[in-house]
Scaffold this motif. Sequence first.
Motif, PDB file in Angstrom:
ATOM      1  N   GLU A 140      -1.796  -8.486  -3.613  1.00 56.91           N
ATOM      2  CA  GLU A 140      -2.938  -7.599  -3.398  1.00 56.91           C
ATOM      3  C   GLU A 140      -4.252  -8.349  -3.643  1.00 56.91           C
ATOM      4  O   GLU A 140      -5.213  -8.218  -2.880  1.00 56.91           O
ATOM      5  N   TYR A 141      -4.257  -9.141  -4.684  1.00 56.24           N
ATOM      6  CA  TYR A 141      -5.447  -9.931  -5.019  1.00 56.24           C
ATOM      7  C   TYR A 141      -5.812 -10.879  -3.875  1.00 56.24           C
ATOM      8  O   TYR A 141      -6.965 -10.983  -3.448  1.00 56.24           O
ATOM      9  N   THR A 142      -4.786 -11.570  -3.367  1.00 52.27           N
ATOM     10  CA  THR A 142      -4.997 -12.524  -2.284  1.00 52.27           C
ATOM     11  C   THR A 142      -5.626 -11.830  -1.073  1.00 52.27           C
ATOM     12  O   THR A 142      -6.570 -12.327  -0.458  1.00 52.27           O
ATOM     13  N   LEU A 144       6.788  -8.470  -9.699  1.00 55.59           N
ATOM     14  CA  LEU A 144       5.817  -9.435 -10.226  1.00 55.59           C
ATOM     15  C   LEU A 144       4.932 -10.020  -9.129  1.00 55.59           C
ATOM     16  O   LEU A 144       3.849 -10.520  -9.381  1.00 55.59           O
ATOM     17  N   ALA A 145       5.445  -9.972  -7.915  1.00 57.63           N
ATOM     18  CA  ALA A 145       4.715 -10.579  -6.792  1.00 57.63           C
ATOM     19  C   ALA A 145       3.665  -9.629  -6.223  1.00 57.63           C
ATOM     20  O   ALA A 145       2.824 -10.047  -5.435  1.00 57.63           O
ATOM     21  N   ALA A 198       8.096  -0.924   1.215  1.00 57.70           N
ATOM     22  CA  ALA A 198       7.371   0.334   1.016  1.00 57.70           C
ATOM     23  C   ALA A 198       6.009   0.061   0.380  1.00 57.70           C
ATOM     24  O   ALA A 198       4.992   0.654   0.756  1.00 57.70           O
ATOM     25  N   TRP A 199       5.968  -0.854  -0.570  1.00 59.50           N
ATOM     26  CA  TRP A 199       4.709  -1.211  -1.232  1.00 59.50           C
ATOM     27  C   TRP A 199       3.711  -1.774  -0.207  1.00 59.50           C
ATOM     28  O   TRP A 199       2.540  -1.403  -0.179  1.00 59.50           O
ATOM     29  N   ILE A 200       4.189  -2.653   0.649  1.00 57.30           N
ATOM     30  CA  ILE A 200       3.321  -3.266   1.664  1.00 57.30           C
ATOM     31  C   ILE A 200       2.792  -2.170   2.606  1.00 57.30           C
ATOM     32  O   ILE A 200       1.596  -2.122   2.909  1.00 57.30           O
ATOM     33  N   ASP A 201       3.696  -1.308   3.030  1.00 53.54           N
ATOM     34  CA  ASP A 201       3.305  -0.253   3.973  1.00 53.54           C
ATOM     35  C   ASP A 201       2.326   0.739   3.346  1.00 53.54           C
ATOM     36  O   ASP A 201       1.364   1.173   3.981  1.00 53.54           O
TER      37      ASP A 201
END
Length: 317
Positions: free
Chosen positions: A222-224, A216-217, A257-260
Amino acid sequence: MTSYPTRVLTESWRGDPTDLIQRHSNLDSVDQSWQTSTSHTAAAASGMVQTSIRVPAHGKPTEDFMPPAQQTPGDTGAVVDVVLSQKGGVGKSTITVNLAAVIGENTRPNGPDEDAPVIAAGIDPQGSMEKWADKVEEDALPFDYVSTRGDNDMIPALKRDPLVRRIIVDCPGFMDIDPTAERSKDPLGHGAAADALRAVLEVADRAIVPINPEWLAFDPTEYTIERILRPRRIPFLVVVNRWDPRDGREDLEKVEAWIDEHGYPRTPQPIRKYKIHTNAAEKGLVVTRYAESGTALRAREDFYKLAIALDGLEVRS
Ligand SMILES: Nc1ncnc2c1ncn2[C@@H]1O[C@H](COP(=O)(O)OP(=O)(O)O)[C@@H](O)[C@H]1O
Ligand SMILES: [Mg+2]
């Protein structure tokens, strides 16, 4: 030795600012030099007067009190780190005060009787930093705290103050976003919270974007980054907060993994979830003041690591 003012008290006040000064118990006997450093900004709509007073950390200014010297040209002032996310409850306030605490403990004061030149600032128009600060034993903090309460010139002024070296800004719980804003336009809304954020982003050197290990985060993060930070060219660091080691590494690895995959810089370690943090806010405690225990040590370690990771991130040029 010259004693400089180190604390900023701010509150909305109708009438003569001298009364406001008198109301703060440790400031009973004020001399003229205080008032020279008092400034007002009329908050137009409410008819209130916003008064900021810079005062020494330990009561009355000494006789040789002098206004801070002008900055030397070319000095860009204190480093401003903004903790923000479009998502509420990710740990912005927790990170702000604890990061200020570990940095404050490791920043040499300007003089033997001075506090560390580190400030935690709240820009929430509701003044939530004040609510937290009410619970704090003042001398127990290695940093000062301020609440801008709609005075959007305060952080730019503190940045220029040669006595201040670091400012960590806690952003409002929820971001004021205009949902109709075009993709190419700044989506910040038109309310007081959006104005406060816009003003701070103008002078921000870096941003810290907390994310929790839950899907959910992801979108708000990504928007920020894509809509708020990147268009402004503000360097940022994502930090995973509230990872519970008892839940195993799967959720942590997923968020990392999502951040990377997005190519976002992140801290090598997460901030772990400890009950001690949740309880601390209520008691006005910061990590540097937790009672000694294994958990307290690990809790503190996480914020030291964040401070070190932040040092490796260049400031906006
Ligand atoms: N690492 C953590 N471990 C345990 N509780 C945390 C941690 N970080 C934040 N919290 C708790 O989560 C809640 C939301 O955190 P907060 O800092 O207020 O978020 P925000 O300022 O982004 O809204 C608070 O109750 C806080 O005490
Ligand atoms: Mg908050």
